[in-house]
Design an enzyme around this catalytic site. Structure first.
Site, mmCIF file in Angstrom:
data_model
loop_
_atom_site.group_PDB
_atom_site.id
_atom_site.type_symbol
_atom_site.label_atom_id
_atom_site.label_comp_id
_atom_site.label_asym_id
_atom_site.label_seq_id
_atom_site.Cartn_x
_atom_site.Cartn_y
_atom_site.Cartn_z
ATOM 1 N N ASP A 187 11.881 23.083 -33.309
ATOM 2 C CA ASP A 187 12.227 21.958 -32.439
ATOM 3 C C ASP A 187 11.002 21.349 -31.760
ATOM 4 O OD1 ASP A 187 15.053 22.369 -32.804
ATOM 5 O OD2 ASP A 187 14.898 24.071 -31.437
ATOM 6 N N THR A 208 4.653 1.534 9.597
ATOM 7 C CA THR A 208 6.059 1.182 9.847
ATOM 8 C C THR A 208 6.843 0.914 8.570
ATOM 9 O OG1 THR A 208 5.423 -1.125 10.160
ATOM 10 C CG2 THR A 208 5.527 0.244 12.123
ATOM 11 N N GLU A 221 0.816 -1.217 0.000
ATOM 12 C CA GLU A 221 0.000 0.000 0.000
ATOM 13 C C GLU A 221 0.852 1.271 0.000
ATOM 14 O OE1 GLU A 221 -2.627 -3.192 1.659
ATOM 15 O OE2 GLU A 221 -0.556 -2.573 1.935
ATOM 16 N N ASN A 253 1.882 -1.961 6.931
ATOM 17 C CA ASN A 253 2.102 -1.494 5.567
ATOM 18 C C ASN A 253 2.047 0.031 5.451
ATOM 19 O OD1 ASN A 253 2.299 -4.121 4.834
ATOM 20 N ND2 ASN A 253 0.461 -4.189 3.572
ATOM 21 N N GLU A 268 4.782 -10.956 5.083
ATOM 22 C CA GLU A 268 3.428 -10.946 5.646
ATOM 23 C C GLU A 268 2.558 -12.032 5.014
ATOM 24 O OE1 GLU A 268 3.720 -6.110 6.281
ATOM 25 O OE2 GLU A 268 2.253 -6.951 4.883
ATOM 26 N N ASP A 312 19.466 20.635 -30.384
ATOM 27 C CA ASP A 312 19.509 21.716 -31.361
ATOM 28 C C ASP A 312 20.844 22.442 -31.199
ATOM 29 O OD1 ASP A 312 18.584 23.683 -33.215
ATOM 30 O OD2 ASP A 312 18.081 24.969 -31.527
#
Length: 904
Positions: free
Chosen positions: A638, A731, A289, A728, A703, A331
């Site tokens: 350009d 930490t 996540e 997720n 996990e 260029d």
């Protein structure tokens, strides 16, 4: 297309143009005709690219497949009644979207501010009267009056010219003004050779004239190039492609793991509803996540760092694209060069004197010795004639306030710097008469008062001036010029022209009357060689790019000789330069080109006399040959290539509006070196993204394995869905973000660019993810089992031990993503102060989760006691030890060795 637009006006006579548009150039349109044409043809405006709406910028933040996967997980959580879990995922999506939205919105609005332009007015002849009107009111058939200093506001077929010269560098890339005439030109003449035309956006540098408007707005040449730029397809950024590919893999991995676990659990007799909830927990565990948030924050930080170096990035993903660049197509005029002419050499009798620059100071050198103009009449008169026979104005001395022909500006500026400018000349040298530049004679002359009589100062095309000179100024005074001396001067001039230098001959004579014929009996003073100089920072920047394995190739509309000279000064190529002219690229098709022709084109160092559509085709050819292409430019010509390139880079100070709108990045200081600095930042960002992706994925794999193996073994579920989300989103994210802020390897620009096909997570990194994830899994499950059967803790307290072991092991895991070749205790991770700050912060958050009663109840974390805490802390250190052992056993170059062997 306007019904009044004239096809191929450059080949038609003035009479034919007048008849076609129903206008007498001497009278102009009737005002009622002009109003009718304005109503039918529309205003004389270029179509602006549609500004990014706030809504479109917001929607763009939610297009990634990982974001969609998180959205599905949130919806499933709400459906199953896990409201807190659903809200947590939704908050992640909102945070990620907000960061990207506000960063890109700020860049978009900065660009829009850069585009604000004042309305221009133009003098036209209508109903026999000359009047000023707004440029957007010009219509086909209008007769526009021109004079030096004007910007041409529509495409004109010239009907009157008096010594007219036009700076067309914005359109063609050619830095020297073009002499104009009213004579028709060939049907197949290139833009730069259509001398009967004046194009919208170009500037009149000399003379006066008039022209009939033959095209307005998007029908003009500049309009067609603008349209080509707006319709050119810009490919997705490399980072977006890689993250999307990673996201697709995660989708299938997530669905497969969740389905397999649910089926296995049901087969082992577990409750079906409970197993579906476990499946959702696994899905949540498998999806990192924090990845979208950390990637967005890392790119936003890189975008901010680049803005501090005067590089304005318009889109977040473009930050990383620079680091993947393998070739820079640049260029010439205004990008490699300063877009101003400068005197670089004087060809005097028996001496070639070089002009060396040191800031504003100028030094004259002949055969290694410094020449003082005060002690050399030849050089002194050459500088003085350049300042006298001159109509330029230096204004306040800054280049933005110079006016006049670029070569005259160069000569006057040099004279001013060495004390021979107008302010340094005797008052007696006042100009009393001028013979304007004549395209037929290719000379001009000015007459000045002198101590005795008058001084005639002449400059012009070398062959024209040399042919009318009777004497030449030498170190010992004047001597007669014979045919041999005359040819020698021409040969020296031709050799210099062959180097791509622009030449003017300088001559003079003293006369008794100001009415004396100006071009008879002249004394040749010498030839002055001019060049649009290379920017001071360019050679070092190109050398730095070469060390980094990035090739720089020039693409210009200018002549081959001039382009080759600039390329050599800039340090392009190695040894002999390969120059390919535009006519050799006729019919270029990136899809059908033969391998032999592809190799020949890709080996070129310089492409000269190339049209805007050819630049676009070249960009496509490089891309289809596996390159990540950066394109730099400042002119309208350009813009299409800038839009098509993987990263288009425009000049912010001298660049045109069309070029800036087409680009992905704008250099606010116009410095080529800024590109190299931004490229380094792009490489650092990719390396950082790799580190935190490996870190996050290894944490998520652990996990999944912890939950999946426990369920398969018939153990209680060791982690609850909300606990996984806490890990997720809290930490994991902070250490990952800290990795994203790393300053990178100091030697990163000494390495070649990575393979463009290289993925963020390749085979060896998947192996590393698996090893680190497995180590964390073993430690967590071991702690969980010991807590249940050795310490005899209740199921809830044992879950707390598993949660704490996993949380701490994931924190220490940040040290396992160091470069394998770095030291165990001193490396880019341990030197990153943000990592230490993230660890302290996360330890505090874990403490809150354990000891704040309401939060502990919400997460399901009862107190495990001191024995449980000690077990968790001890077990969490095992993965750190195993990870460091793997780096030592595998060797310092195992990742880079695999990268080279497998292309990423």
């Amino acid at each position: 297309m306007s019904k009044n637009r004239v096809e191929n006006p450059h080949v038609q006579s003035v009479q034919e143009i007048g008849d076609r548009l129903g206008v007498d150039p001497a009278q102009g349109l009737d005002p009622s005709q002009a109003r009718a044409r304005l109503a039918s043809d529309g205003p004389n405006r270029l179509r602006r690219q549609k500004e990014k709406s706030t809504l479109s910028i917001l929607v763009h933040q939610f297009k990634g497949i990982i974001v969609w996967l998180l959205a599905v997980a949130a919806i499933m959580s709400f459906v199953l009644g896990d409201i807190a879990e659903g809200i947590a995922i939704a908050v992640v999506l909102l945070i990620n979207g907000a960061i990207g939205f506000f960063t890109e919105l700020r860049a978009a609005r900065a660009m829009e501010a850069l585009m604000q332009l004042a309305e221009v007015q133009t003098r036209v002849r209508r109903g026999g009267d000359v009047r000023k009107i707004d440029a957007h009111e010009i219509v086909p058939g209008d007769v526009v009056i021109l004079e030096a200093g004007d910007v041409v506001t529509a495409d004109l077929r010239l009907t009157e010219v008096s010594h007219v010269m036009v700076d067309e560098s914005v359109l063609t890339g050619e830095s020297v003004p073009v002499i104009k005439s009213t004579d028709p030109t060939a049907l197949d003449a290139s833009l730069g050779d259509r001398t009967s035309m004046a194009f919208k956006g170009t500037a009149i540098t000399l003379g006066t004239g008039a022209g009939v408007v033959v095209a307005t707005g998007m029908d003009t040449e500049i309009g067609q190039i603008s349209d080509l730029a707006q319709t050119a397809q810009s490919d997705a950024a490399p980072l977006e492609r890689r993250l999307d590919k990673l996201g697709h893999r995660l989708v299938w991995l997530t669905l497969s793991l969740a389905a397999l676990t649910v089926v296995m659990g049901i087969l082992r007799g577990h409750d079906a509803a409970g197993m579906v909830q476990t499946g959702v927990a696994l899905a949540v565990a498998a999806v990192p996540e924090g990845l979208p948030v950390v990637a967005t924050l890392s790119l936003a930080h890189g975008m901010w760092r680049m803005s501090q170096r005067n590089a304005l990035i318009r889109r977040l993903s473009s930050v990383e694209t620079l680091g993947a660049t393998t070739v820079i197509l640049t260029d010439k005029t205004g990008t490699l060069t300063e877009n101003r002419m400068s005197a670089v050499r004087y060809l005097l009798a028996e001496a070639d004197v070089k002009v060396e620059s040191d800031g504003d100071a100028r030094r004259f050198v002949h055969q290694g010795n410094t020449v003082d103009p005060a002690n050399d009449d030849r050089l002194a008169w050459a500088i003085r004639i350049g300042a006298l026979c001159n109509n330029a104005d230096l204004g306040d001395g800054t280049k933005h306030h110079h006016s006049g022909d670029p070569m005259e500006v160069a000569l006057l500026s040099l004279a001013q710097k060495v004390g021979f400018g107008r302010s340094g000349l005797p008052e007696g040298n006042a100009k009393v008469h001028q013979h304007a530049f004549d395209p037929d004679s290719k000379m001009m002359a000015t007459v000045h008062r002198a101590a005795e009589g008058y001084l005639v100062a002449v400059k012009g095309a070398p062959e024209a001036v040399i042919d009318v000179c009777q004497q030449i100024l030498t170190a010992d005074g004047t001597r007669d010029m014979d045919d041999r001396a005359r040819q020698d001067c021409k040969d020296r001039g031709a050799a210099a022209a062959g180097e791509g230098l622009r030449l003017l001959a300088l001559a003079m004579k003293h006369v008794d009357s100001q009415d004396a014929a100006p071009y008879e009996g002249l004394t040749l003073v010498g030839l002055v060689c001019l060049l649009d100089p290379v920017r001071a920072d360019v050679p070092d920047a190109i050398a730095a790019g070469r060390k980094a394995g990035v090739r720089v190739v020039m693409m210009t509309g200018d002549h081959a000789n001039t382009a080759e000279t600039i390329a050599r000064e800039a340090g392009l190529g190695r040894g002999d330069l390969t120059v390919v002219e535009g006519r050799e690229l006729a019919g270029l098709d990136a899809d059908r080109i033969s391998e032999q022709e592809r190799a020949r084109v890709l080996a070129a160092d310089v492409f000269a006399r190339v049209a805007p559509d050819t630049k676009l085709k070249l960009v496509s050819l490089y891309q289809k040959s596996g390159h990540i292409v950066a394109m730099t430019g400042d002119g309208v010509n350009d813009a299409p290539a800038l839009k098509k390139a993987d990263i288009g880079i425009a000049m912010g100070q001298l660049g045109t509006q069309v070029a800036q709108e087409a680009a992905h990045m704008v250099l606010q200081d116009d410095a080529f070196a800024t590109i190299i600095a931004a490229m380094r930042q792009g490489r650092v960002i990719f390396d950082n993204i790799r580190k935190f992706v490996v870190y996050l994925m290894s944490c998520n794999v652990s996990e999944v394995l912890v939950v999946g193996i426990a369920v398969g073994a018939g153990l209680p579920t060791p982690l609850l869905p909300l606990q996984i989300l806490f890990l997720n989103l809290v930490t994991d994210v902070f250490p990952a973000f800290a990795l994203g802020l790393g300053r990178g390897d100091e030697n990163i620009m000494q390495k070649p660019p990575r393979d463009p096909a290289q993925e963020i997570v390749n085979r060896p990194r998947w192996v590393l993810i698996g090893i680190l994830g497995a180590a964390i899994t073993v430690a967590t499950l071991a702690a969980f089992v010991l807590a249940l059967y050795w310490l005899g803790l209740e199921s809830g307290a044992a879950i707390t031990v598993a949660f704490l072991t996993l949380a701490l092991a994931q924190l220490w895991n940040v040290f396992n993503v160091r470069d394998p070749g770095a030291g165990v205790f001193r490396n880019e991770v341990t030197r990153n102060v943000y990592v230490w700050g993230a660890i302290v912060l996360c330890l505090g958050l874990i403490g809150l989760a354990l000891w704040v009663p309401w939060l502990a109840r919400l997460l399901g974390l009862p107190d495990p006691g001191w024995d449980g805490l000690a077990l968790a802390v001890g077990a969490s250190l095992v993965p750190l030890f195993l990870g460091q052992c793997w780096h030592i056993i595998a060797g310092p170059d195992w990742l880079s060795r695999h990268d080279k062997a497998h292309g990423g």
